[in-house]
Design a protein around this motif. Structure first.
Motif, PDB file in Angstrom:
ATOM      1  N   THR A   1       0.833  -1.195   0.000  1.00 37.08           N
ATOM      2  CA  THR A   1       0.000   0.000   0.000  1.00 37.08           C
ATOM      3  C   THR A   1       0.869   1.247   0.000  1.00 37.08           C
ATOM      4  O   THR A   1       1.784   1.379   0.816  1.00 37.08           O
ATOM      5  CB  THR A   1      -0.939   0.027   1.222  1.00 37.08           C
ATOM      6  N   ILE A   2       0.571   2.159  -0.910  1.00 35.90           N
ATOM      7  CA  ILE A   2       1.278   3.430  -0.970  1.00 35.90           C
ATOM      8  C   ILE A   2       0.280   4.562  -0.773  1.00 35.90           C
ATOM      9  O   ILE A   2      -0.919   4.396  -1.002  1.00 35.90           O
ATOM     10  CB  ILE A   2       2.038   3.611  -2.300  1.00 35.90           C
ATOM     11  N   GLU A   3       0.793   5.715  -0.331  1.00 35.35           N
ATOM     12  CA  GLU A   3      -0.056   6.873  -0.085  1.00 35.35           C
ATOM     13  C   GLU A   3       0.462   8.091  -0.839  1.00 35.35           C
ATOM     14  O   GLU A   3       1.617   8.475  -0.670  1.00 35.35           O
ATOM     15  CB  GLU A   3      -0.085   7.210   1.406  1.00 35.35           C
ATOM     16  N   PRO A   4      -0.385   8.707  -1.669  1.00 34.64           N
ATOM     17  CA  PRO A   4      -0.039  10.010  -2.234  1.00 34.64           C
ATOM     18  C   PRO A   4      -0.293  11.087  -1.181  1.00 34.64           C
ATOM     19  O   PRO A   4      -1.303  11.047  -0.476  1.00 34.64           O
ATOM     20  CB  PRO A   4      -1.013  10.168  -3.409  1.00 34.64           C
ATOM     21  N   PHE A   5       0.626  12.033  -1.047  1.00 31.54           N
ATOM     22  CA  PHE A   5       0.495  13.073  -0.033  1.00 31.54           C
ATOM     23  C   PHE A   5       0.482  14.450  -0.682  1.00 31.54           C
ATOM     24  O   PHE A   5       1.197  14.693  -1.648  1.00 31.54           O
ATOM     25  CB  PHE A   5       1.676  13.058   0.944  1.00 31.54           C
ATOM     26  N   SER A   6      -0.302  15.360  -0.125  1.00 29.82           N
ATOM     27  CA  SER A   6      -0.115  16.765  -0.448  1.00 29.82           C
ATOM     28  C   SER A   6       1.193  17.186   0.175  1.00 29.82           C
ATOM     29  O   SER A   6       1.533  16.759   1.280  1.00 29.82           O
ATOM     30  CB  SER A   6      -1.243  17.624   0.126  1.00 29.82           C
ATOM     31  N   GLY A   7       1.935  18.034  -0.474  1.00 30.19           N
ATOM     32  CA  GLY A   7       3.190  18.466   0.134  1.00 30.19           C
ATOM     33  C   GLY A   7       4.126  19.063  -0.877  1.00 30.19           C
ATOM     34  O   GLY A   7       3.849  19.124  -2.070  1.00 30.19           O
ATOM     35  N   ASN A   8       5.256  19.521  -0.399  1.00 27.90           N
ATOM     36  CA  ASN A   8       6.294  20.100  -1.222  1.00 27.90           C
ATOM     37  C   ASN A   8       7.590  19.393  -0.889  1.00 27.90           C
ATOM     38  O   ASN A   8       7.991  19.331   0.266  1.00 27.90           O
ATOM     39  CB  ASN A   8       6.409  21.612  -0.935  1.00 27.90           C
ATOM     40  N   SER A   9       8.260  18.839  -1.873  1.00 32.29           N
ATOM     41  CA  SER A   9       9.447  18.040  -1.617  1.00 32.29           C
ATOM     42  C   SER A   9      10.587  18.843  -1.015  1.00 32.29           C
ATOM     43  O   SER A   9      11.548  18.273  -0.517  1.00 32.29           O
ATOM     44  CB  SER A   9       9.923  17.382  -2.916  1.00 32.29           C
TER      45      SER A   9
ATOM     46  N   LEU B   1       5.494   4.814   1.228  1.00 32.29           N
ATOM     47  CA  LEU B   1       5.064   3.438   1.470  1.00 32.29           C
ATOM     48  C   LEU B   1       4.359   3.354   2.812  1.00 32.29           C
ATOM     49  O   LEU B   1       4.927   3.702   3.839  1.00 32.29           O
ATOM     50  CB  LEU B   1       6.275   2.502   1.467  1.00 32.29           C
ATOM     51  N   LEU B   2       3.108   2.896   2.803  1.00 30.96           N
ATOM     52  CA  LEU B   2       2.372   2.696   4.049  1.00 30.96           C
ATOM     53  C   LEU B   2       2.546   1.277   4.569  1.00 30.96           C
ATOM     54  O   LEU B   2       2.795   1.069   5.755  1.00 30.96           O
ATOM     55  CB  LEU B   2       0.883   2.983   3.840  1.00 30.96           C
ATOM     56  N   GLY B   3       2.437   0.283   3.693  1.00 30.65           N
ATOM     57  CA  GLY B   3       2.545  -1.096   4.142  1.00 30.65           C
ATOM     58  C   GLY B   3       3.077  -2.019   3.073  1.00 30.65           C
ATOM     59  O   GLY B   3       2.929  -1.766   1.870  1.00 30.65           O
ATOM     60  N   SER B   4       3.705  -3.112   3.500  1.00 29.20           N
ATOM     61  CA  SER B   4       4.215  -4.140   2.591  1.00 29.20           C
ATOM     62  C   SER B   4       4.302  -5.443   3.375  1.00 29.20           C
ATOM     63  O   SER B   4       5.129  -5.569   4.275  1.00 29.20           O
ATOM     64  CB  SER B   4       5.592  -3.757   2.043  1.00 29.20           C
TER      65      SER B   4
ATOM     66  N   ASP C   1      -6.826   6.336  19.034  1.00 28.22           N
ATOM     67  CA  ASP C   1      -6.205   5.427  18.069  1.00 28.22           C
ATOM     68  C   ASP C   1      -4.686   5.499  18.220  1.00 28.22           C
ATOM     69  O   ASP C   1      -3.934   5.614  17.242  1.00 28.22           O
ATOM     70  CB  ASP C   1      -6.618   5.757  16.638  1.00 28.22           C
ATOM     71  N   CYS C   2      -4.241   5.409  19.480  1.00 28.75           N
ATOM     72  CA  CYS C   2      -2.836   5.659  19.807  1.00 28.75           C
ATOM     73  C   CYS C   2      -1.887   4.496  19.538  1.00 28.75           C
ATOM     74  O   CYS C   2      -0.730   4.544  19.939  1.00 28.75           O
ATOM     75  CB  CYS C   2      -2.714   6.120  21.265  1.00 28.75           C
ATOM     76  N   ASN C   3      -2.362   3.438  18.876  1.00 29.94           N
ATOM     77  CA  ASN C   3      -1.448   2.484  18.250  1.00 29.94           C
ATOM     78  C   ASN C   3      -1.807   2.371  16.777  1.00 29.94           C
ATOM     79  O   ASN C   3      -1.573   1.351  16.135  1.00 29.94           O
ATOM     80  CB  ASN C   3      -1.498   1.103  18.919  1.00 29.94           C
ATOM     81  N   GLY C   4      -2.363   3.460  16.249  1.00 34.71           N
ATOM     82  CA  GLY C   4      -2.907   3.466  14.900  1.00 34.71           C
ATOM     83  C   GLY C   4      -1.907   3.804  13.824  1.00 34.71           C
ATOM     84  O   GLY C   4      -2.144   4.710  13.020  1.00 34.71           O
ATOM     85  N   VAL C   5      -0.801   3.079  13.790  1.00 39.04           N
ATOM     86  CA  VAL C   5       0.171   3.243  12.714  1.00 39.04           C
ATOM     87  C   VAL C   5       0.557   1.863  12.196  1.00 39.04           C
ATOM     88  O   VAL C   5       0.413   0.862  12.895  1.00 39.04           O
ATOM     89  CB  VAL C   5       1.445   3.976  13.195  1.00 39.04           C
ATOM     90  N   TYR C   6       1.014   1.815  10.956  1.00 38.63           N
ATOM     91  CA  TYR C   6       1.547   0.561  10.422  1.00 38.63           C
ATOM     92  C   TYR C   6       2.910   0.312  11.052  1.00 38.63           C
ATOM     93  O   TYR C   6       3.733   1.211  11.170  1.00 38.63           O
ATOM     94  CB  TYR C   6       1.680   0.648   8.902  1.00 38.63           C
ATOM     95  N   ARG C   7       3.144  -0.949  11.455  1.00 37.54           N
ATOM     96  CA  ARG C   7       4.396  -1.306  12.110  1.00 37.54           C
ATOM     97  C   ARG C   7       4.996  -2.543  11.449  1.00 37.54           C
ATOM     98  O   ARG C   7       4.275  -3.390  10.906  1.00 37.54           O
ATOM     99  CB  ARG C   7       4.171  -1.603  13.598  1.00 37.54           C
ATOM    100  N   ASN C   8       6.322  -2.652  11.530  1.00 37.95           N
ATOM    101  CA  ASN C   8       6.986  -3.881  11.120  1.00 37.95           C
ATOM    102  C   ASN C   8       6.799  -4.924  12.207  1.00 37.95           C
ATOM    103  O   ASN C   8       7.193  -4.712  13.358  1.00 37.95           O
ATOM    104  CB  ASN C   8       8.483  -3.650  10.900  1.00 37.95           C
TER     105      ASN C   8
END
Length: 426
Positions: A92-100, A131-134, A213-220
């Motif tokens: 899973t990938i995420e497109p983000f608003s932003g400036n490089s 990359l959000l998840g793999s 949702d304080c464990n709400g992140v993707y983790r290895n």
């Protein structure tokens, strides 16, 4: 010469046929399973967002929501193996608003409404992909084991127990305005009084200011999903570094009502860094998190409601200036029904309260805090492909502490936020 070319072509054709037959023969001998399936899915979530912080206001266009509920693209596949086994993958990938060029090398890989502030919103021009998840899983009648960068069992426990699924416009986690500066604060604590995120700090993920949702992140890590027991599903997980969690979900019926009850517990052996004693570099704290969400929806009338509660505790070398327990609540009441031929229309009101999540501010004299959140949203669904939504929410803050602290935070201006967004599913 022509005859030689014909013979050469015939030999080549025979060779290809022989190789193909050999491959087919080997596949048959190996009992090759059914051809794997794969697909691309996800959603794109964009909005026009307006804020008024009591001193100024502005409107910007950017990706809405935080990570996970923001725009995402998932490549996934499954394959049936021998002996009733199966396997699959998820990238899973995420497109983000932003400036490089903004905030360093990973500038575009942030969610603006969580980590931006009033002074840099206009710098989000362009974008990036992160990359959000793999992960890969292996399953069977005994359950499923998943390994890799993934959503762990207690991720989204305080989100997906809402049977109305009006989650793109509003959830208990504070994805809008967390990084905004507090206005009306006098003095110079944390550069002008800090941000709203300073008062909705997570212990399980130190430094993350979203409240719930304080464990709400993707983790290895590695995760085991037990076989479902009717409407009940249970999963356990281990993630880097020394983070253990377990979650149970019940999705079923309560009479004629659709009912969901989700509960999860997480332990982080290295959590709570935001409450560790800064005078002791060897300070060691660990945290525990318990999150529950209960939701009901009447499929006939469309009425729904959901209640979320999260409790976190820190133990070990907790600073004497820090709070070692926090509580957060979020509730939503509304209706979702097909009033027109366009599709479902949903309206709801919400209330959230985030208590004593002031994190490291305790060392500066803060002894208590309460962030309250009120809001309302209107959503229009166009089948299952598109949601158009308008969302208003207001944040308010009350702080307790020393005389100096109360002088600083005595008259904080409310933060008003409005988002007009669209989510397209594919």
């Amino acid at each position: 010469m022509q005859r030689h070319n014909k013979v050469s072509k015939l030999r080549t054709a025979c060779l290809i046929a022989a190789v193909s037959c050999g491959y087919i023969s080997q596949a048959a001998v190996a009992d090759e399973p059914v051809k794997p399936s794969w697909n691309i899915s996800g959603w794109i979530n964009e909005s026009m967002s307006y804020y008024d912080d009591g001193e100024g206001s502005d409107m910007v266009q950017l990706s809405d929501n935080g990570t996970t509920l923001g725009s995402r693209i998932t490549f996934s596949g499954t394959a049936d193996l021998a002996s009733n086994l199966n396997a699959g993958f998820d990238v899973t990938i995420e497109p983000f608003s932003g400036n490089s060029n903004f905030l360093g090398n990973n500038a575009g890989q942030i969610t603006p409404l969580v980590f931006s502030n009033q002074d840099n919103l206009d710098q989000f021009n362009g974008g990036d992909i992160g990359l959000l998840g793999s992960s890969v899983y292996f399953g069977g009648d005994w359950g499923k084991v998943t390994m890799g960068l993934q959503s762990m069992p207690t991720d989204n426990i305080g989100v997906l127990g809402d049977p109305s699924m009006t989650i793109w416009s509003g959830v208990g986690a504070m994805f809008r305005g967390s990084g905004f500066f507090l206005r009306g604060a006098e003095g110079s604590m944390l550069t002008g009084g800090g941000t709203w995120g300073n008062f909705i700090q997570c212990m399980t993920i130190p430094g993350l200011g979203i409240g719930i949702d304080c464990n709400g992140v993707y983790r290895n890590g590695i995760r085991y999903d037990l076989p479902s027991l009717g409407p009940v599903s249970i999963a356990v997980g281990y993630a880097n570094d020394d983070i253990y969690d377990i979650a149970a979900k019940v999705n079923g019926k309560l009479g004629r009502l659709d009912a969901k009850f989700h509960i999860g517990y997480a332990y982080n052996a290295d959590g709570g860094a935001n409450v560790a004693d800064e005078t002791n570099p060897e300070a060691d704290t660990d945290t525990e998190m318990l999150t529950t969400q209960f939701g009901l929806m009447d499929p006939e009338t469309g009425l729904f409601g959901a209640v979320t509660w999260q409790h976190e505790e820190a133990s070990g070398d907790v600073s004497e200036f820090a709070e070692d327990e926090t509580d957060a609540y979020y509730t939503k009441l509304g209706i979702r029904k097909a009033f027109t031929s366009l599709g479902d229309t949903a309206f709801y009101v919400e209330y959230g309260q985030y208590n004593d999540q002031y994190g490291a501010l305790g060392a500066q004299g803060v002894t208590g805090s309460e962030v309250t959140r009120t809001g309302a949203a209107l959503e229009q669904y166009f089948g299952s492909k598109v949601i158009l939504y308008g969302k208003y929410e207001q944040l308010d803050l009350d702080v307790e502490g020393s005389d100096a602290v109360e002088d600083v935070y005595n008259d904080i201006d409310k933060l008003n936020l409005f988002s007009l967004g669209v989510t397209y599913f594919f």
